[in-house]
Each structure stands twice: as C-alpha cells, then as structure tokens.
Design a protein around this motif. Structure first.
Motif: not given
Length: 135
Positions: A82-98
């Motif tokens: 959850a912490n990594y997800l928050r950081q990734i989102e705060s950096l504006g990075l593109s998430l892929l669906s698992d």
C-alpha cells in the motif's frame, strides 16, 4: 571452470535525469553517489545511485519508443504494498493492471517510469513460484 556471475549494474536511458533520479530516491530510498554534470566520461550525462549494494546508472537520452513487457522486478515485503502504491501514484507513474496468477506467485505491482521502462514490485520468491508451478 567454475564461473561466478552476478549483476554489476543496471543502466536506464532517461529523458529527464533529475526526475528519474527522484523516482529511485522516493521509491527505493536510493542514494545518489555520482553526477557527471561537471565532467562527462560517457556518451551523455549520467548519475549513479545505490539501492543497498545495487548500482543503478541513469544516462540522459531518448525515452523508449513504446512500452513492452520487458521489465526489472524488485523484491518488496507484502505489508509495504500500500505504501509503494501511494508513492507510485504521488510520482504520477502509470500503473498496469495485475494479471491473474496462482497464489504461489505472490503479489506484484507493475508500473512504467517516465521513459517507458516497466518495473515490477514483487512479494514472492522463485522457490514459492516453482512450488505452485510444479505441483
């Protein structure tokens, strides 16, 4: 002859070296140990970072023309997802669906950096995965 092979370093070509260095510092607590801004010895400006003992080299250049599934996976603890997800989102990075997976594969977060490099944050081990695949 017994050869011992290990990874020396990973190099990523990036368009904005400062922005990419921040990504590694925020997500992986990387320490910057070198910046060639004043004296360039390679093809282009570069920065060296350390994630524990893993040497990451960033070099200025053109971003990848498209996204692929070629990727680097970093091991993380499940309770940190959850912490990594928050950081990734705060950096504006593109998430892929698992993707769908069996339980022994553990969990992953996939994201593209600013230059189309794909990264995976993975909670499992090879032994756990093989246990599921080979049963």
């Amino acid at each position: 002859m017994n050869k011992k092979v290990s990874i020396s370093h990973l190099t990523f070509i990036v368009k904005d070296i400062e922005k990419s260095a921040t990504l590694f510092k925020v997500l992986f607590d990387a320490k910057e140990v070198y910046d060639s801004i004043d004296k360039n010895f390679s093809h282009s400006r570069e920065k060296f970072l350390l994630i524990d003992d893993l040497w990451i080299a960033l070099m200025e250049g053109e971003e990848l023309p498209s996204q692929t599934y070629n990727h680097i996976a970093f091991k993380i603890e499940k309770d940190e997802m959850a912490n990594y997800l928050r950081q990734i989102e705060s950096l504006g990075l593109s998430l892929l669906s698992d993707r769908s997976r069996i339980a022994e594969e553990a969990q992953s977060i996939y994201f593209y950096d600013y230059d189309n490099h794909l990264f995976e944050l993975h909670t499992g081990t090879l032994e756990e995965r093989l246990k599921g695949y080979l049963k």
